[in-house]
Each structure stands twice: as structure tokens, then as C-alpha cells.
Design a protein around this motif. Structure first.
Motif, mmCIF file in Angstrom:
data_model
loop_
_atom_site.group_PDB
_atom_site.id
_atom_site.type_symbol
_atom_site.label_atom_id
_atom_site.label_comp_id
_atom_site.label_asym_id
_atom_site.label_seq_id
_atom_site.Cartn_x
_atom_site.Cartn_y
_atom_site.Cartn_z
ATOM 1 N N ASP A 228 0.824 -1.201 0.000
ATOM 2 C CA ASP A 228 0.000 0.000 0.000
ATOM 3 C C ASP A 228 0.863 1.257 0.000
ATOM 4 O O ASP A 228 0.549 2.246 -0.679
ATOM 5 N N ALA A 229 1.972 1.220 0.741
ATOM 6 C CA ALA A 229 2.825 2.404 0.897
ATOM 7 C C ALA A 229 3.737 2.658 -0.289
ATOM 8 O O ALA A 229 4.346 3.730 -0.386
ATOM 9 N N LEU A 230 3.858 1.705 -1.207
ATOM 10 C CA LEU A 230 4.746 1.882 -2.354
ATOM 11 C C LEU A 230 4.197 2.919 -3.328
ATOM 12 O O LEU A 230 3.000 3.002 -3.586
ATOM 13 N N ALA A 231 5.098 3.688 -3.908
ATOM 14 C CA ALA A 231 4.768 4.549 -5.038
ATOM 15 C C ALA A 231 4.755 3.716 -6.322
ATOM 16 O O ALA A 231 5.166 2.546 -6.324
ATOM 17 N N ASP A 232 4.281 4.302 -7.407
ATOM 18 C CA ASP A 232 4.389 3.630 -8.695
ATOM 19 C C ASP A 232 5.854 3.319 -8.989
ATOM 20 O O ASP A 232 6.739 4.153 -8.749
ATOM 21 N N TYR A 233 6.088 2.146 -9.497
ATOM 22 C CA TYR A 233 7.435 1.643 -9.783
ATOM 23 C C TYR A 233 8.289 1.488 -8.518
ATOM 24 O O TYR A 233 9.521 1.470 -8.581
ATOM 25 N N GLY A 234 7.621 1.367 -7.373
ATOM 26 C CA GLY A 234 8.345 1.217 -6.118
ATOM 27 C C GLY A 234 8.972 -0.155 -5.970
ATOM 28 O O GLY A 234 8.579 -1.125 -6.621
ATOM 29 N N ARG A 235 9.962 -0.227 -5.064
ATOM 30 C CA ARG A 235 10.687 -1.474 -4.798
ATOM 31 C C ARG A 235 10.662 -1.753 -3.300
ATOM 32 O O ARG A 235 11.179 -0.951 -2.519
ATOM 33 N N LEU A 236 10.025 -2.861 -2.938
ATOM 34 C CA LEU A 236 9.992 -3.317 -1.549
ATOM 35 C C LEU A 236 11.056 -4.383 -1.372
ATOM 36 O O LEU A 236 11.021 -5.414 -2.043
ATOM 37 N N VAL A 237 12.013 -4.128 -0.477
ATOM 38 C CA VAL A 237 13.089 -5.080 -0.214
ATOM 39 C C VAL A 237 12.916 -5.606 1.204
ATOM 40 O O VAL A 237 13.038 -4.855 2.181
ATOM 41 N N VAL A 238 12.614 -6.894 1.320
ATOM 42 C CA VAL A 238 12.391 -7.536 2.615
ATOM 43 C C VAL A 238 13.691 -8.206 3.056
ATOM 44 O O VAL A 238 14.222 -9.069 2.353
ATOM 45 N N ILE A 239 14.189 -7.813 4.231
ATOM 46 C CA ILE A 239 15.460 -8.362 4.720
ATOM 47 C C ILE A 239 15.322 -9.017 6.088
ATOM 48 O O ILE A 239 16.312 -9.489 6.647
ATOM 49 N N GLY A 240 14.107 -9.042 6.651
ATOM 50 C CA GLY A 240 13.911 -9.645 7.960
ATOM 51 C C GLY A 240 12.507 -10.190 8.096
ATOM 52 O O GLY A 240 11.597 -9.828 7.342
ATOM 53 N N LEU A 241 12.332 -11.067 9.071
ATOM 54 C CA LEU A 241 11.064 -11.768 9.251
ATOM 55 C C LEU A 241 10.579 -11.695 10.696
ATOM 56 O O LEU A 241 10.003 -12.641 11.216
ATOM 57 N N GLN A 242 10.809 -10.556 11.343
ATOM 58 C CA GLN A 242 10.388 -10.412 12.732
ATOM 59 C C GLN A 242 8.879 -10.570 12.881
ATOM 60 O O GLN A 242 8.396 -10.982 13.937
ATOM 61 N N GLY A 243 8.126 -10.241 11.825
ATOM 62 C CA GLY A 243 6.683 -10.325 11.869
ATOM 63 C C GLY A 243 6.113 -11.522 11.131
ATOM 64 O O GLY A 243 4.949 -11.502 10.726
ATOM 65 N N GLY A 244 6.915 -12.573 10.957
ATOM 66 C CA GLY A 244 6.415 -13.794 10.341
ATOM 67 C C GLY A 244 6.873 -13.996 8.910
ATOM 68 O O GLY A 244 7.437 -13.102 8.277
#
Length: 327
Positions: A228-244
Motif C-alpha cells: 500500500d505504501a509503495l509509489a508507482d514503480y516502487g521497490r519493496l526489499v524484505v530483509i527480515g522476518l520479525q513479523g512472520g
């Protein structure tokens, strides 16, 4: 030598200091007399039984150290000398008086940083630079959202992104940490995620726009909000799993935004990849540390025989910056 072992999965009380044989450096490895070791979330996950070392890595926790070169295995090509002050990125083994590590993963301490404080740098610098710059291709003027403002990753990521000319938004769990992120670390936007919906708050404070890049240590719990928080052409990089580890991904929204989700881990990468990252850190990050645009932050230090207390403090989440073990 003395080293820390995990007797069984559990809380800080399962960490034991034992007398064990010192490591012998193998092909292409250097031996380091450890001065300090950094605590990381991966150490906690290993302690709890959720993140075992990669095949062939030491069972001793600890992914970063500072110290002095004490010896060489055969075939070391990097021009180190005995006694050189260095930091190292490890696959394991840092909570010990000595560690053997591939020379590619070792750097001299950046100018102006004392040897204890230097232990706070290698893991976070390598993680943040490789993900924000090498993977997400963060550009000057873009907006980056960084979760966990006052932890080791967060404090480095905020400073590095600012130094690279990005607009920095971040989240934290208390008003005090929100203030610290803005006043002390230089974040442009800081959001208390316990009191506000962070995607909505980000857009409100960012001219209606989302984040071009999100660096996330939480994982599944934040996945819908991050998209939801990403802008158009945004990149979400997940580096941890503290929340599952498992969450629901809205592919329709991802497609609409022409956005990308990437997940990375540093610890299991091959030596050659880690070496390339460390070389990039030396060339791009160390000068920013030397001129003061990035300040290594140490919250508290503990002697090795107080490793359980160090983990209890780390688990509390009260720290701003890194927690170190002193050897």
C-alpha cells in the motif's frame, strides 16, 4: 579460546561461554584476534532455533567483529599484515576470542573510528548498502521508507540514504524514538506505527506520494501495508522476518503500481558475493564514515561473560544503535 555456544533453543539464558580449540585459518582465510563483536537480530533468531548457520559455518553466533590480524592461511591474496586493525563480515563465529574468515570479507577499519566502535559497522553497512543501493537502486531525490528507525539497520540506513541524497521516512514504536530518528539521525519523516497507519501518514507528509523504496525488517505482518505504501514503480526489499514468514500479497495492487517485491539474505551468500559487497562498502561507505556523514552508533557494550545480559538488553528493544560484546 573462549567462545559462546547455544546449549538449546531458548532465551538469553541458553548462551554459554565455553573453552574450545582456537580456529585454524584455511585456504584464503585470515585469523583475527577479536576485540569486539556486534549483536544482530540473526543471532537472536539463531538462539531461538529459527535461523541455523549455513552449511560449514561455525555454530558460534556472531556475524561481525573488529580486531587485529593474527595469522594467515595459505593463498591469502589481500595485502594484510600482522596486527592490522580490521573488521570482518562473518557467516558465524563472532562471539569468540578468535575467528577465521575469508580475506575477501575483511576490511581495514575506516579512518577515525576506534577499534571497539568499528565492530558496529560491517554487518549493517554491508546489509544496508547491498539492499538500498545495489539491489533497490535508490536514487537521489527518491523517497525511502525504513522500518525500525533506531536499531542497528535503521540507524545506518537513515544516515546512508540521506548521504546519498534520498528523502527518508522511517517508523518507530515510541514518540521518543520518533524524535530521535528526526533530530539525531536526520530522517525527514518519522511515524509512530503504534499510533498511525504508516502508509496513510507517509502519503500525508510526502505530498500524497508513497515510497520509491521500502527497506523492511518485519516481513509478513507488514506485507499488505508495505505494498500500500509503495509509489508507482516502487521497490519493496524484505530483509527480515520479525513479523512472520507468510503473508497475503495483493498482486492486483502490485501490478497497478508496476512495483516489485524482493527478498534478500546476506548470511548465506557465497564468499565471492560477500567480497564484492565488502569492496563496495569500502569504496562507497567508508569515506562517508571518515568524513562524519555516517556516525557509527553504539548503544551499550558488555563483556563476553555477560552475553546473556547483552541479549536481554537487545531483546528489550531499548537500544539506539548497536549492542556490542567486548573481548
Amino acid at each position: 579460546m573462549k567462545a559462546v555456544y547455544i546449549s538449546e533453543p531458548g532465551g538469553p539464558e541458553v548462551l554459554e561461554v565455553r573453552d574450545v580449540d582456537a580456529p585454524v585459518p584455511g585456504q584464503g582465510e585470515v585469523l583475527i584476534d577479536v576485540v569486539a563483536a556486534g549483536l544482530n537480530r540473526a543471532d537472536v533468531q539463531q538462539r531461538r532455533g529459527f535461523y541455523p548457520p549455513p552449511p560449514g559455518a561455525s555454530e558460534v553466533p556472531g556475524l561481525e567483529v573488529s580486531g587485529r590480524i593474527a595469522g594467515f592461511g595459505p593463498g591469502v591474496s589481500k595485502p594484510f599484515s600482522l596486527g592490522d586493525k580490521v573488521v570482518a563480515l562473518l557467516a558465524g563465529g563472532g562471539y569468540a576470542q578468535q575467528v577465521a574468515v575469508p580475506a575477501e570479507q575483511v576490511l581495514r577499519v575506516p579512518e577515525g573510528v576506534d577499534l571497539v566502535t568499528a565492530a558496529s559497522l560491517p554487518e549493517v553497512a554491508a546489509t544496508v548498502y547491498s539492499n538500498l543501493i545495489m539491489t533497490a537502486q535508490l536514487q537521489p531525490g527518491e523517497t525511502v521508507l525504513i522500518h525500525g528507525a533506531t536499531g542497528g539497520i535503521g540507524t545506518m540506513a537513515i544516515q546512508l540514504a540521506k548521504a546519498f541524497g534520498a528523502k527518508v521516512a522511517t517508523t518507530a514504536g515510541t514518540d521518543e524514538k520518533v524524535s530521535t530518528a528526526k533530530a539525531f539521525l536526520g530522517a525527514d519523516i518519522a511515524i509512530n506505527y503504534k499510533e498511525e497507519d504508516f502508509p496513510e501518514s507517509l502519503r500525508r507528509q510526502n505530498g500524497g506520494e508513497g515510497a520509491d523504496v521500502i527497506l523492511d525488517v518485519v516481513g509478513a505482518k507488514y506485507l499488505p501495508q508495505n505494498v500500500d505504501a509503495l509509489a508507482d514503480y516502487g521497490r519493496l526489499v524484505v530483509i527480515g522476518l520479525q513479523g512472520g514468514t507468510k503473508g497475503e500479497l495483493d498482486l492486483g495492487l502490485l501490478l497497478k503500481k508496476r512495483a516489485a517485491v524482493v527478498a534478500t539474505a546476506l548470511r548465506p551468500r557465497p564468499v565471492a558475493e560477500k567480497g564484492a559487497i565488502m569492496t563496495a562498502v569500502r569504496d562507497a561507505v567508508w569515506p562517508l564514515v571518515a568524513d562524519g556523514r555516517i556516525r557509527p552508533l553504539v548503544a551499550k557494550t558488555f563483556p563476553l561473560d555477560q552475553v546473556a545480559a547483552a541479549h536481554r538488553y537487545f531483546d528489550s528493544g531499548d537500544h539506539v544503535g548497536k549492542v556490542l560484546l567486548i573481548l
